[in-house]
Design an enzyme around this catalytic site. Structure first.
Site, PDB file in Angstrom:
ATOM      1  N   GLY A  35       0.814  -1.219   0.000  1.00  8.73           N
ATOM      2  CA  GLY A  35       0.000   0.000   0.000  1.00  8.73           C
ATOM      3  C   GLY A  35       0.843   1.263   0.000  1.00  8.73           C
TER       4      GLY A  35
ATOM      5  CB  ALA B  63       9.862  15.367  -7.597  1.00  8.72           C
TER       6      ALA B  63
ATOM      7  CE  LYS C 237       9.984  18.249 -11.287  1.00  2.00           C
ATOM      8  NZ  LYS C 237      10.283  16.820 -11.173  1.00  2.00           N
TER       9      LYS C 237
ATOM     10  CB  THR D 294      11.132   8.529 -14.567  1.00  2.00           C
ATOM     11  OG1 THR D 294      12.158   7.767 -13.940  1.00  2.00           O
ATOM     12  CG2 THR D 294      11.749   9.619 -15.401  1.00  2.00           C
TER      13      THR D 294
HETATM   14  C1  LIG Z   1      15.641   7.792  -2.650  1.00  2.00           C
HETATM   15  C2  LIG Z   1      14.460   7.677  -3.568  1.00  2.00           C
HETATM   16  C3  LIG Z   1      13.834   8.836  -4.035  1.00  2.00           C
HETATM   17  C4  LIG Z   1      12.750   8.737  -4.907  1.00  2.00           C
HETATM   18  N1  LIG Z   1      12.181   9.874  -5.408  1.00  2.00           N
HETATM   19  C5  LIG Z   1      11.209   9.775  -6.347  1.00  2.00           C
HETATM   20  C6  LIG Z   1      10.611  10.941  -6.908  1.00  2.00           C
HETATM   21  O1  LIG Z   1      10.905  12.070  -6.521  1.00  2.00           O
HETATM   22  N2  LIG Z   1       9.674  10.776  -7.861  1.00  2.00           N
HETATM   23  C7  LIG Z   1       9.277   9.552  -8.293  1.00  2.00           C
HETATM   24  O2  LIG Z   1       8.455   9.464  -9.206  1.00  2.00           O
HETATM   25  N3  LIG Z   1       9.775   8.440  -7.730  1.00  2.00           N
HETATM   26  C8  LIG Z   1      10.720   8.507  -6.773  1.00  2.00           C
HETATM   27  N4  LIG Z   1      11.224   7.370  -6.205  1.00  2.00           N
HETATM   28  C9  LIG Z   1      10.738   6.065  -6.623  1.00  2.00           C
HETATM   29  C10 LIG Z   1       9.356   5.630  -6.135  1.00  2.00           C
HETATM   30  O3  LIG Z   1       8.390   6.303  -6.910  1.00  2.00           O
HETATM   31  C11 LIG Z   1       9.011   5.919  -4.710  1.00  2.00           C
HETATM   32  O4  LIG Z   1      10.015   5.438  -3.893  1.00  2.00           O
HETATM   33  C12 LIG Z   1       7.663   5.309  -4.309  1.00  2.00           C
HETATM   34  O5  LIG Z   1       7.235   5.884  -3.107  1.00  2.00           O
HETATM   35  C13 LIG Z   1       7.737   3.798  -4.155  1.00  2.00           C
HETATM   36  O6  LIG Z   1       6.469   3.255  -3.937  1.00  2.00           O
HETATM   37  P1  LIG Z   1       6.186   1.702  -3.886  1.00  2.00           P
HETATM   38  O7  LIG Z   1       4.733   1.600  -3.630  1.00  2.00           O
HETATM   39  O8  LIG Z   1       6.743   1.028  -5.080  1.00  2.00           O
HETATM   40  O9  LIG Z   1       7.029   1.125  -2.646  1.00  2.00           O
HETATM   41  P2  LIG Z   1       6.877   1.294  -1.046  1.00  2.00           P
HETATM   42  O10 LIG Z   1       6.574   2.673  -0.647  1.00  2.00           O
HETATM   43  O11 LIG Z   1       8.114   0.668  -0.479  1.00  2.00           O
HETATM   44  O12 LIG Z   1       5.616   0.400  -0.653  1.00  2.00           O
HETATM   45  C14 LIG Z   1       5.680  -0.980  -0.417  1.00  2.00           C
HETATM   46  C15 LIG Z   1       4.428  -1.438   0.259  1.00  2.00           C
HETATM   47  O13 LIG Z   1       4.447  -2.850   0.408  1.00  2.00           O
HETATM   48  C16 LIG Z   1       4.106  -3.198   1.723  1.00  2.00           C
HETATM   49  N5  LIG Z   1       4.710  -4.480   2.064  1.00  2.00           N
HETATM   50  C17 LIG Z   1       5.981  -4.888   1.850  1.00  2.00           C
HETATM   51  N6  LIG Z   1       6.161  -6.135   2.321  1.00  2.00           N
HETATM   52  C18 LIG Z   1       4.951  -6.525   2.817  1.00  2.00           C
HETATM   53  C19 LIG Z   1       4.482  -7.698   3.461  1.00  2.00           C
HETATM   54  N7  LIG Z   1       5.290  -8.737   3.716  1.00  2.00           N
HETATM   55  N8  LIG Z   1       3.198  -7.746   3.857  1.00  2.00           N
HETATM   56  C20 LIG Z   1       2.347  -6.709   3.630  1.00  2.00           C
HETATM   57  N9  LIG Z   1       2.747  -5.558   3.024  1.00  2.00           N
HETATM   58  C21 LIG Z   1       4.026  -5.485   2.642  1.00  2.00           C
HETATM   59  C22 LIG Z   1       4.635  -2.043   2.571  1.00  2.00           C
HETATM   60  O14 LIG Z   1       4.039  -1.987   3.828  1.00  2.00           O
HETATM   61  C23 LIG Z   1       4.233  -0.869   1.674  1.00  2.00           C
HETATM   62  O15 LIG Z   1       2.882  -0.556   1.888  1.00  2.00           O
HETATM   63  C24 LIG Z   1      12.277   7.455  -5.299  1.00  2.00           C
HETATM   64  C25 LIG Z   1      12.891   6.319  -4.780  1.00  2.00           C
HETATM   65  C26 LIG Z   1      13.956   6.405  -3.929  1.00  2.00           C
HETATM   66  C27 LIG Z   1      14.607   5.161  -3.407  1.00  2.00           C
END
Ligand SMILES: Cc1cc2nc3c(=O)[nH]c(=O)nc-3n(C[C@H](O)[C@H](O)[C@H](O)COP(=O)(O)OP(=O)(O)OC[C@H]3O[C@@H](n4cnc5c(N)ncnc54)[C@H](O)[C@@H]3O)c2cc1C
Length: 501
Positions: A16, A53, A81, A341
């Site tokens: 989530g 961003a 932005k 991105t």
């Molecule tokens: C340093 C950094 C900066 C970034 N900046 C940008 C930016 O400016 N713009 C952009 O577009 N993107 C950016 N990103 C990339 C990416 O868009 C974001 O990090 C984004 O918030 C990632 O979302 P996600 O849902 O993929 O992962 P996460 O936020 O890690 O979500 C994972 C989810 O899975 C759940 N989960 C995991 N394991 C389990 C389990 N065993 N059981 C139940 N739930 C579980 C967690 O609780 C969480 O809800 C960045 C990434 C990094 C590393």
């Protein structure tokens, strides 16, 4: 070939974060009447908490979902932005803005920058950016949205609040949410397809299609299905980041700052209530503790959080749709934060899934189409990011010498050569970044063309000079009439925690 003959009714989203709730929002709003959708997230694990961003196509996605801009911006303490300010990239002391705007007026034969290159020969002193409205507005820290003014923009927002906003939205369309930690992924003994997710509580959540949004863990796509990862560290040397939030020290500018450091770069993302900061770095050139110190020394406002180190591996999941599992967000790969991105790629991923949704069962051709589209898009986006690192004249640190001397993808080498020789820049099929972006960044990184298109010589010297002067003046006049970005935000979408009260 039908790999799973049964109809797909029950969709389970694992995770989530931004990816999970984006998928939930889009699927529930568009297909909620024909699908039964459940999202599982773990409060104990939480989200990565960065990713604030965005780039302009987010507005198209929001429009599709009928998200009200002011409501969304108030809820997420968002700002506007218009681009990214790159500082110290090609040389220390350099600054250029990669904006979301168009460079002047192109002709059918050649892009506008050819006319600008010609004007330099004639002694006209101007920057290419003087002919780009969004870039000038960004520089002046001005912003306005109005039906009379076409302006290309994106947002900065609070990542945690964005996930919450999308959650409320998706729950409004009937999505079911389960709080709990996934302990086990149950596969079918014969096909290897995923049958169910087992939670620590003992609850079993069955499904027909699973969307893996578990972040870097890739709990389903990698830990279970072993889909493989193509590592791009040889082209994208950064593998770590340290993030810290600070108080706002000044009104928010309508752009992200990206400041090159000795072993990476630092982001500043201004919101209505705080600034997100982070140092992205190569662990081969800088240790975690030194990175924390460097970031804390560089930030401008008072810290609100302790510096937090994040590790990542740049690259892409070899198979993003594997059996009855589709990976989105960090679970599907990560290019790196430069040029923001990832959230865009999530939106494209979920849109592609809706186009190719396997209602009557998973087939090889649907999977192939999805996977190929994702591969091309990731690779083309990657090239644009590698350009920033490679096209540098910095030789003051081991890291920048490495970037300058490293090999780059052939596709990028060809593009740089073409621009250097003839000023020709292009946006290939299915490519995210427009020719204006390629041109602004190549020039900003000091790749100067040796020649240009002679269509730029068709106008007489006087006519060209006058045309360009009028163009610059018209942009300058429009920008002068616009409100200051922070003032516009305060009146248009003030969040409850806005600090400029
Ligand atoms: C340093 C950094 C900066 C970034 N900046 C940008 C930016 O400016 N713009 C952009 O577009 N993107 C950016 N990103 C990339 C990416 O868009 C974001 O990090 C984004 O918030 C990632 O979302 P996600 O849902 O993929 O992962 P996460 O936020 O890690 O979500 C994972 C989810 O899975 C759940 N989960 C995991 N394991 C389990 C389990 N065993 N059981 C139940 N739930 C579980 C967690 O609780 C969480 O809800 C960045 C990434 C990094 C590393």
């Amino acid at each position: 070939m039908n790999l799973q003959a049964r109809e797909i009714n029950k969709v389970v989203i694992a995770g989530g974060g931004t990816a999970g709730w984006l998928a939930a929002a889009a699927l529930s709003q568009q297909l909620g009447r024909v699908l039964d959708i459940t999202l599982i997230e773990s409060d104990e694990i939480g989200t990565i908490g960065v990713g604030e961003a965005t780039i302009p196509p987010i507005r198209v996605f929001h429009k599709l979902l009928q998200i009200d801009e002011q409501e969304f911006m108030r809820a997420t303490a968002a700002t506007f932005k218009l681009g990214i300010s790159f500082e110290n990239w090609a040389r220390k002391g350099d600054r250029y803005i990669h904006s979301f705007g168009r460079n002047g007026k192109p002709t059918w034969m050649c892009e506008f920058h050819n006319f600008w290159l010609r004007s330099r020969e004639l002694g006209v002193e101007s920057e290419l950016g003087d002919y780009c409205f969004e870039l000038q507005a960004a520089k002046a820290e001005k912003f306005v949205t109005s039906p009379q003014l076409e302006i290309n923009y994106a947002y900065h927002f609070d990542a945690g609040q964005y996930a919450k906003f999308l959650r409320r939205y998706a729950e409004g369309f009937g999505i079911k949410r389960i709080e709990g930690k996934i302990k086990e992924v149950k596969q079918n003994g014969e096909s290897g397809f995923i049958d169910a997710l087992v939670l620590h509580s003992g609850q079993i959540v069955e499904g027909d299609l699973f969307i893996d949004c578990t972040g870097f863990r890739g709990l389903l796509i990698e830990q279970t299905l072993k889909s493989g990862y193509e590592n791009w560290a040889h082209w994208l040397p950064c593998d770590s980041a340290v993030a810290v939030q600070t108080e706002l020290a000044a009104p928010a500018p309508p752009y992200t700052r990206s400041i090159a450091h000795d072993a990476g770069w630092r982001w500043c993302i201004p919101l209505q209530h705080r600034v997100g900061n982070g140092l992205v770095f190569s662990s081969s050139h800088l240790g975690d503790e030194a990175a924390k110190e460097e970031l804390v020394l560089a930030i401008e406002g008072k810290p609100l959080t302790s510096p937090r180190v994040l590790k990542f591996q740049t690259g892409r999941r070899r198979v993003v749709w594997n059996k009855n599992c589709v990976a989105l967000g960090l679970a599907s790969g990560f290019i790196e934060p430069l040029e923001s991105t990832s959230i865009h790629l999530m939106m494209v991923g979920v849109t592609r899934l809706m186009h190719l949704f396997p209602f009557s069962g998973v087939t090889q051709s649907l999977m192939d189409q999805y996977n190929e589209g994702t591969r091309l898009e990731m690779e083309k986006t990657r090239d644009f990011i590698v350009l920033h690192y490679h096209a540098t004249q910095r030789d003051d640190s081991e890291f920048w010498r490495h970037c300058r001397d490293m090999s780059i993808p052939d596709s990028l080498a060809h593009r740089i050569e073409l621009f250097k020789e003839s000023a020709y820049a292009f946006q290939g099929a299915d490519e995210l970044f427009r020719v204006d972006s390629w041109t602004q960044v190549m020039l900003g990184q000091r790749i100067l063309p040796k020649s240009y298109h002679y269509a730029a010589r068709i106008l007489s010297d006087e006519d060209l000079t006058k045309f360009l002067a009028d163009y610059r003046a018209s942009i300058a006049q429009t920008v002068a009439r616009m409100p200051v970005h922070q003032d516009f935000v305060n009146q248009y979408c003030r969040s409850s925690n806005n600090v400029w009260n």
